[in-house]
Each structure stands twice: as C-alpha cells, then as structure tokens.
Design a protein around this motif. Structure first.
Motif, short mmCIF file in Angstrom:
data_model
loop_
_atom_site.label_atom_id
_atom_site.label_comp_id
_atom_site.label_asym_id
_atom_site.label_seq_id
_atom_site.Cartn_x
_atom_site.Cartn_y
_atom_site.Cartn_z
N GLY B 137 18.74 29.74 16.46
CA GLY B 137 19.73 29.01 17.25
C GLY B 137 21.13 29.05 16.65
N LEU B 138 21.22 28.83 15.34
CA LEU B 138 22.55 28.81 14.72
C LEU B 138 23.18 30.21 14.77
N PHE B 139 22.35 31.23 14.64
CA PHE B 139 22.87 32.60 14.75
C PHE B 139 23.46 32.83 16.14
N ALA B 140 22.75 32.35 17.14
CA ALA B 140 23.25 32.51 18.51
C ALA B 140 24.55 31.75 18.70
N ALA B 141 24.64 30.60 18.05
CA ALA B 141 25.88 29.82 18.14
C ALA B 141 27.04 30.59 17.50
N LEU B 142 26.77 31.20 16.36
CA LEU B 142 27.82 31.98 15.68
C LEU B 142 28.28 33.13 16.56
N ARG B 143 27.32 33.77 17.18
CA ARG B 143 27.66 34.90 18.07
C ARG B 143 28.55 34.41 19.22
N THR B 144 28.16 33.27 19.78
CA THR B 144 28.94 32.71 20.89
C THR B 144 30.33 32.31 20.43
N ALA B 145 30.40 31.77 19.23
CA ALA B 145 31.69 31.35 18.68
C ALA B 145 32.64 32.54 18.60
N ARG B 146 32.16 33.62 18.08
CA ARG B 146 33.01 34.82 17.96
C ARG B 146 33.45 35.31 19.34
N ALA B 147 32.47 35.30 20.26
CA ALA B 147 32.79 35.78 21.60
C ALA B 147 33.87 34.91 22.25
N LEU B 148 33.80 33.61 22.03
CA LEU B 148 34.80 32.70 22.59
C LEU B 148 36.18 32.97 21.98
N LEU B 149 36.21 33.20 20.69
CA LEU B 149 37.49 33.45 20.02
C LEU B 149 38.13 34.74 20.54
N ILE B 150 37.28 35.70 20.86
CA ILE B 150 37.82 36.96 21.40
C ILE B 150 38.26 36.76 22.85
N ALA B 151 37.46 36.01 23.59
CA ALA B 151 37.73 35.89 25.02
C ALA B 151 38.89 34.94 25.33
N GLU B 152 39.09 33.95 24.46
CA GLU B 152 40.10 32.93 24.77
C GLU B 152 41.12 32.86 23.63
N PRO B 153 42.26 33.48 23.80
CA PRO B 153 43.26 33.55 22.73
C PRO B 153 43.76 32.20 22.25
N ALA B 154 43.60 31.17 23.06
CA ALA B 154 44.12 29.86 22.66
C ALA B 154 43.22 29.19 21.63
N LEU B 155 42.04 29.66 21.48
CA LEU B 155 41.10 29.03 20.54
C LEU B 155 41.31 29.59 19.14
#
Lengths: 345, 327
Positions: B137-155
């Motif tokens: 689960g935490l690995f999936a969260a990390l993956r999602t975190a990176r994806a969000l940072l790439i997808a949303e420049p404001a983050l």
C-alpha cells in the motif's frame, strides 16, 4: 544364439514391461521366466512363465526356477524417498540374494544388472565406464542402495555386466511410461506453478532417455559376447536436452493449454545456483510446509542431477551398439514426454 | 524547465516510522493461540518477537500520527506545505475512525486521512486513500504521489502515510510471517535537492491470486519467480546490474528469503540492509523502518542506489529504485 532360457526380474516395472514384450517378440529364447510378487500383474504372453516370489523376502532361494542361461536383473525399488531399509531390501539385499542363487547354479548364467547413473552420487565431471569402488556422497538412500548393489555385483564370480541407466522418461513415440515417475510429477507441479526454483543454468543438461533406447540396447547387448564386468552407460550425453530448453518447452506447452499461463498469472520457475537452492530447501524444511515438502521430494528425482552435473563416458556402450546411440531428437522426444505428462492434468 | 528535468528532481525528502511500543515473544503469542506454527519453527525462519499496539481504539492512528510528524520534521517542512495527504492501509478498518458517535451510520464515513489532516494541521492538503494493495500500500501511495507531482505543477509536497494494526485477538501469523503493528510516513517532494531521488518504480498485480486463503500455496510459490522478474525488469530498463545496487532494503518477511532473492537478482547479499534489526513483518512499514534506520546511521552516501521491494496480497509485487542525491 545359444542362450535358450532367460530369467527377468522387475518385469512389471518401467523398463521391465516393455523389455519383456520385446524379448518375447525376438523369439531368441525358448523360455522366459519372470519373478513377480503378484503374478497377476504380469501380462500373459506366450513363452513366459511367471513365478511368485519377492527378492526382498529374506527367505527367497530361487526354489522352482530353472537354471537360466541369462539373468536380466531389472528389479529395483526406485522410490527416491524410500527409507534405507526399504530401498536396501530389494536393491542391495535382493540383488545379493539373486546373485547367491545364481552363483550356486551348476551352469553359470550370464548376469546383466540394470543399474543407474545415480550411483555416481554427488560426483561431478567425467564418469568412466568403470567400477566406482570409492563411495561418493549420496543425495538420497536410493543412490546409495544402488551403489551398494553394484559393489556386490562387481565382486561376483559370475563377472556380471552392469548397465547404468539415466532417467527413463517415456516411450519415443508417445511419451508414455508404464509407471509415471517423479519427472512426470514434477512437470505437473511445474504446470500448477508450485515449483518456484530449479537449480542449474540454461545450459545444464537434463539426461532423459527413452524406454525404447534401454530395450533396444539390452537386446543388442544380449546378442554380443559377454564382456566380464563390462560397464555401460545408457545416457543421452550430448543429445540431452538443456535445462533452458526443457523449461521453455514445458512453459510453451502450458501456455498452449492453460489460460493461467497464457495470461502470465503463472510464470516459469527461476533458475538458481545449487547454494541458493539449498538455502531454499532449508527454508522449506524449517517451515515444515507439507505441500512444498512434497513438491521438493518429487523433484528430488532429477534435481540432484542438475546440482551435480556430470558427463558419462559411453565408449563401451557405443562399441556394443556399433556407433552413437540412437537417441531421438531431444526436443521432439521431450515434447512428447511433456504432452503425455500434462495433457490430462 | 523541461518535464523530464522536473521529473528527475522528484525525491523522497522525509521519513518517519513508529513501531508499536509493546513487544510480545513468540511463546506469548503461541499461548494466546495467535500463531499457526510453533515458536521454534518461526524462530528458525528469523522471527523473535513482535510489536503490538495497545487495545485503545486510537492505537493504530496514534502510530500513524507519530510517523507522519516524524516525516515532516525529517523533511524540515511546515504542515501547511503539504499539498496532498495519501493514506495507505491494507485493512479496511485502518481507513476508518470511530469518532464520537461510533454507533451512528454516519460514522462509517469517518476517515483516518481526514482526521490526520485535522490533527497535524495539514490545512492546505487534500486527502486520498490507497487500499487493496496488501503490504504494498505505501509503495502504491508513493507511486501516486510522484504521479500527482508530475501531473499538477502547483503541488510541491505529498505526505504518504501507511498504517495497519491487527485487532487484539487476530492471528499474528500469515504465510509463515509474524505480523507487527507499525506505521510509516514518507514525504515526496517536487524538488528534492537533498533527498533520495526517484529513479523508477515497477509493479505488477496478478488478480489471479486475489483469494488469499484459497491461493496461499500458489502465492508462496509465485513469490520468488515473480519478484525476480520485477526486480530484473526494473534494473534492465535503467541499464543497471544487480551489482549497481548499493543498498537492498528488505521487508521483515522470513529473513532467509532475502539472501535467496538477492542471489536470484544478482545483487550481492552484503548489500542487504536489515538496519533496524528484527521486528517482525509490519503490513505497511517494513522497508521504511529499515530505510530510516540506515539513513540515520549515516549509511547512505551521495550517488548510492537503493532498491526497495515488497509484495502485497492482492497480489502486487513492487520495486522502487532511488538514488541519494549528489551534492
């Protein structure tokens, strides 16, 4: 051919069954006698006399048997996971009992002992067609029991011949085996995805031979003048399939019939070094997991060969045959074995 | 700045963990009927004791709060700088908080992530949950975190929190592993100039194994071949060999299995970092507990490559490749 009476032990076994049929078909013997614990288990064939008996029985003395010209000793307990007591009962002591009786006969018979390449135990490298008088280390009690049998055989005044046989995998034409063995069981574990690791690398040879090769070689050997204490290796040698090929063929067959393989839900086992496999085995042993203990035990029929690769000399064998042994194309042969083992599971 | 350069600066900048304070021996667990195997068998597989959270309804949440607070401190950022909070738990009950009116049907909507946001003052963060990943689960969260940072420049910063505890009477042994209670938290930042730079992540999920009791033997058998496949793929697509990995950060599953896996992947066994010692197998936090201990010991140097790997019921195998930022 002067020989007229032949005694065959192990007539109901993997090799014994097709061998008996082939011997009957040659017509070279007036009489063929077999010893069987259960006479009803021997198919009725013209010219074959079945004697109830068990070489593992300490009271066995050959009573009622004629003086044969040839004894083909194929009887063996090949259950790799057997206890030393059970394995030695037939493999070592049964062989000794048969020899004692044969040595006592007024007319000394030719004695051909069917042995196994497993007598080389954990030895690696080149294995000569010679007696292995120094005990190697053994992976299991089966190997040791067959080595002990060879020691007795090669010390007999009958000067028996010894045929060391690699893993008999099945018939050339359809891959069938009278008694499916550990290889077939392991292939089934493979298909179910329950065999995680296999020791060896892609180039490791897996020496599988056909029942046909054993039968035709023995018939040819019977035609030849006996060589005192001649030792022959029936192996595929350089015709042996590699472990990489075996896994590729097996996985390919699984993918052709099993959606779990097609969707890569199950993938082939990983190859590993003997040391890693030993560590894996120890972890299974420590866990006491019943299923994986069973899986490993089944695989033990061929895993030791992979962990201790060796090359068996075949010069004397090829002299008897008159050239290179007629091994079938390895991929075709092994594909039939795989199909036979897995198609119905 | 080009997108690829932005991606290359994403890094883990903060770590925090919390192991439940109370320990119990295998013998004590056996006496309580919480083990399947004998203590001797489990000892031979590398287990000694486990950490158990208290009986309080807040025990698991408290571990998560501690881990998250530590991660924020480690990252040296203010709670208000967190843009997203990702809560990862394998167990459904870990996503839920009873609140003041646990009997109310509305209490079913009391989420752990929102409570944590409130407690830590992550007022600028939005919250999400990650589930259905078992111990991954935490690995999936990390993956999602990176994806969000790439997808949303404001983050700029995402806080990932993984927490799972077992109920007091729940069996503690799962497929020859003994389970501890713990939480871990990781801050993933857009510009991680002093952190562990994200190189790559690879995961495979095989739904075939979704029914864990029914498929448990097949899961055990699939572990090594599939793990090797995932790690080798991760190494291959980054032009790396096993020997290029400086630190292999394990989980707490049977200690004998990691040298086997390292060997299968060509990673020298001396690269294994059980830096936190033996603490059992936590559902959410194993790798991060070892990683944090290694980091605190000063064992990670600029240019070091780290491989974190885990398996989670579901079944998901996942590997994360990091590199200590060069100064």
């Amino acid at each position: 051919m002067n020989t007229r009476i032949l005694l065959l032990t192990g007539a109901t076994g993997t090799i014994g069954q097709p061998l008996l049929s082939a011997l009957c078909a040659t017509g070279d013997f007036n009489e063929i006698h077999v010893i069987a614990r259960d006479p009803a288990s021997v198919p009725i064939q013209t010219g074959v006399t079945v004697h109830r008996g068990d070489l593992a029985d300490t009271g066995w003395n050959g009573l009622g048997l004629p003086n044969p010209d040839v004894i083909l000793h194929a009887a063996a307990n090949t259950y790799f996971r057997g206890t030393p007591e059970n394995l030695n009962a037939i493999n070592q002591h049964g062989t000794a009992r048969l020899l004692e009786w044969a040595e006592s006969l007024p007319r000394k018979p030719r004695f051909i002992h069917l042995s196994t390449c497993c007598v080389a135990g954990t030895m690696t490298g080149d294995i000569p067609e010679k007696p292995l008088t120094t005990s190697p280390e053994f992976v299991n009690a089966y190997e040791q029991s067959k080595w002990l049998a060879e020691q007795r055989v090669l010390n007999s005044p009958l000067m028996p011949e010894v045929v060391r046989i690699a893993t008999v995998a099945g018939a050339e034409n359809d891959g069938r085996l009278a008694r499916p063995g550990a290889l077939q069981t392991s292939l089934r574990w493979f298909r179910r995805g329950l065999l995680p690791l296999i020791p060896g690398d892609t180039t490791t040879r897996v020496d599988l031979i056909s029942t046909d090769l054993v039968v035709v070689f023995l018939l040819r050997l019977l035609e030849r003048t006996p060589v005192p204490n001649g030792i022959y290796h029936l192996t595929a040698g350089q015709n042996a399939i590699t472990l990489g090929q075996l896994i590729k063929l097996t996985a390919g067959f699984c993918r052709s019939i099993d959606p779990r393989w097609q969707r890569q839900q199950i993938i082939p086992p990983s190859l590993c070094s003997p040391a890693v496999f030993t560590a894996f085995r120890e972890s299974i042993t420590r866990s006491g997991d019943a299923l994986f203990t069973e899986v490993l035990a089944s695989a033990d029929a061929f895993l030791p060969v992979l962990m201790h690769p060796k090359s068996f000399a075949t010069t004397a064998t090829e002299t008897v045959w008159g050239g290179p042994l007629p091994c079938p194309p390895p991929e075709e042969f092994v594909s039939r074995i795989i199909t036979q083992a897995l198609a119905s599971t | 700045m080009p997108a690829t350069q932005l991606q290359e600066r994403i890094a883990i900048t903060g770590l925090g963990t919390a192991l439940a304070p109370e320990t119990q021996s295998l013998e004590e667990l056996a006496l309580r009927g919480l083990l399947v195997s004998t203590p001797e068998t489990l000892q031979s597989l590398g287990f000694d004791h486990i950490h158990i959270a208290g009986l309080s309804a807040d025990a698991g949440f408290e571990l998560a709060r501690q881990a998250a607070s530590s991660a924020l401190l480690d990252a040296a950022i203010d709670p208000l700088d967190i843009d997203v909070l990702l809560w990862a738990s394998a167990l459904p009950e870990s996503h839920h908080q009873p609140g003041l009116h646990p009997q109310s049907h509305l209490a079913r909507f009391n989420s752990s992530a929102s409570r944590l946001q409130e407690l830590l003052g992550l007022d600028h963060a939005t919250v999400q949950g990650v589930a259905q990943q078992g111990c991954g689960g935490l690995f999936a969260a990390l993956r999602t975190a990176r994806a969000l940072l790439i997808a949303e420049p404001a983050l700029n910063h995402v806080l990932c929190v993984g927490a799972d505890i077992l109920q007091a009477d729940c069996p503690r042994e799962m497929l020859y592993n003994v389970i501890s209670d713990a939480a871990a938290a990781v801050v993933v930042s857009r510009d991680g100039c002093r952190g562990l730079r994200w190189i790559d992540f690879h995961s495979v999920t095989k739904g075939y194994y979704w029914d864990v009791p029914a498929r448990q033997k097949e899961i055990l058998a699939a572990y090594f071949p599939t793990s090797r496949l995932i790690i080798n793929e991760l190494l291959y697509r980054n032009n790396l060999k096993g020997n290029d990995i400086t630190h292999l950060i394990p989980t707490g599953v049977g200690s004998g299995s990691w040298p086997i896996l390292a060997n299968l992947c060509g990673i020298p066994v001396d690269r294994l970092r059980n830096s936190a010692g033996s603490f059992g197998h936590t559902i959410a936090a194993d790798n991060i507990i070892h990683l944090e201990a290694l980091n605190k010991s000063g064992g990670i140097h600029p240019g070091d490559r780290l491989l974190l790997f885990t398996y989670g019921f579901g079944s998901t195998w996942c590997g994360l490749l990091l590199e200590k930022t060069r100064l």
